[in-house]
Scaffold this motif. Structure first.
Motif, PDB file in Angstrom:
ATOM      1  N   ASP A  55     -38.396 -34.180 -27.149  1.00  0.00           N
ATOM      2  CA  ASP A  55     -36.144 -33.720 -26.898  1.00  0.00           C
ATOM      3  C   ASP A  55     -36.051 -34.836 -25.590  1.00  0.00           C
ATOM      4  O   ASP A  55     -34.978 -35.612 -25.617  1.00  0.00           O
ATOM      5  CB  ASP A  55     -36.522 -32.812 -27.523  1.00  0.00           C
ATOM      6  CG  ASP A  55     -36.783 -32.388 -28.850  1.00  0.00           C
ATOM      7  OD1 ASP A  55     -36.925 -33.175 -29.843  1.00  0.00           O
ATOM      8  OD2 ASP A  55     -36.477 -30.871 -28.837  1.00  0.00           O
ATOM      9  N   ASP A  56     -36.593 -34.334 -24.269  1.00  0.00           N
ATOM     10  CA  ASP A  56     -35.562 -33.992 -22.492  1.00  0.00           C
ATOM     11  C   ASP A  56     -35.819 -36.191 -22.916  1.00  0.00           C
ATOM     12  O   ASP A  56     -34.918 -37.231 -22.675  1.00  0.00           O
ATOM     13  CB  ASP A  56     -36.170 -34.097 -21.874  1.00  0.00           C
ATOM     14  CG  ASP A  56     -36.320 -32.193 -21.544  1.00  0.00           C
ATOM     15  OD1 ASP A  56     -34.873 -31.806 -22.464  1.00  0.00           O
ATOM     16  OD2 ASP A  56     -36.714 -30.860 -21.151  1.00  0.00           O
ATOM     17  N   ALA A  90     -33.443 -38.201 -25.049  1.00  0.00           N
ATOM     18  CA  ALA A  90     -32.608 -38.064 -25.273  1.00  0.00           C
ATOM     19  C   ALA A  90     -32.294 -39.254 -23.999  1.00  0.00           C
ATOM     20  O   ALA A  90     -31.200 -39.556 -23.419  1.00  0.00           O
ATOM     21  CB  ALA A  90     -32.580 -36.495 -24.122  1.00  0.00           C
ATOM     22  N   SER A 148     -32.360 -42.487 -24.637  1.00  0.00           N
ATOM     23  CA  SER A 148     -31.431 -42.641 -25.939  1.00  0.00           C
ATOM     24  C   SER A 148     -30.237 -43.012 -25.070  1.00  0.00           C
ATOM     25  O   SER A 148     -29.340 -44.385 -25.287  1.00  0.00           O
ATOM     26  CB  SER A 148     -30.948 -42.133 -26.482  1.00  0.00           C
ATOM     27  OG  SER A 148     -29.987 -41.932 -27.622  1.00  0.00           O
ATOM     28  N   LYS A 149     -30.006 -42.303 -24.414  1.00  0.00           N
ATOM     29  CA  LYS A 149     -28.658 -42.747 -22.920  1.00  0.00           C
ATOM     30  C   LYS A 149     -28.861 -44.170 -22.910  1.00  0.00           C
ATOM     31  O   LYS A 149     -27.546 -44.762 -22.326  1.00  0.00           O
ATOM     32  CB  LYS A 149     -28.402 -41.749 -21.961  1.00  0.00           C
ATOM     33  CG  LYS A 149     -27.660 -41.767 -20.809  1.00  0.00           C
ATOM     34  CD  LYS A 149     -27.675 -40.937 -19.612  1.00  0.00           C
ATOM     35  CE  LYS A 149     -26.681 -40.711 -19.120  1.00  0.00           C
ATOM     36  NZ  LYS A 149     -26.930 -39.438 -17.465  1.00  0.00           N
TER      37      LYS A 149
END
Length: 182
Positions: free
Chosen positions: A63-64, A67, A70-71
């Protein structure tokens, strides 16, 4: 469309010690987002190929990592570009996998996904493993001096590898993009 393969940490973003563990820790290097957007806008497919041993070492989870990616993608999109794909090795250095650079597994997966050969495409990195991978797959090795790039350049000067004599060297991703787009 031609593909450009890029390492993430130290090429696109700061590489914190021991690794980038979250989206809040992920910070693009000056000019890198604009460079990616310009290359994308010019018709290059940008593909990230990165070792992420922090997954295997428990320093962050999937998940990290998602993220963080995604950023990065959002910043590039907001600048008018696109990251075509991100490939990563989730294994640790001692796992002896085929996808950990300088092994060719990540590039083999990219070739399969895009149904193309990466021969002669640029592979931009800041570590010796990136340059060695470029040679193994017939890519054009490109060294940027950001991240560990200055140390890598010093290693190449002290221990020249004739196979890497034609490696293009740039200050950073922005300077590389200016070269490609000139």
């Amino acid at each position: 469309m031609p593909i450009i393969i890029l390492e993430r940490d130290g090429v696109i973003n700061d590489n914190s010690d021991p690794c980038v563990r979250s989206a809040t820790e992920w910070h693009p290097l000056p000019g890198s987002i604009e460079a990616l957007a310009a290359l994308s806008h010019a018709g290059y497919q940008l593909v990230i190929a990165t070792n992420q041993s922090g997954l295997a070492l428990g320093q962050f989870d999937l998940d990290d990592l998602e993220a963080i990616h995604s950023k990065m993608r959002t910043l590039v999109e907001d600048a008018g570009g696109e990251v075509a794909a991100i490939f990563y090795c989730p294994h640790g250095p001692k796992d002896n996998c085929r996808c950990r650079k300088p092994q060719a597994g990540l590039l083999d997966a990219i070739e399969a996904e895009f149904d193309t050969s990466l021969h002669d495409c640029y592979l931009v990195g800041n570590k010796l493993a990136d340059l060695q991978l470029a040679l193994e797959k017939g890519c054009q090795p490109v060294l940027v001096q950001s991240g560990e790039g200055v140390l890598t350049l010093q290693q190449l000067v002290e221990n020249p590898d004739p196979r890497l004599a034609e490696t293009k060297v740039f200050k950073d991703l922005k300077q590389f993009s200016q070269f490609v787009l000139a």
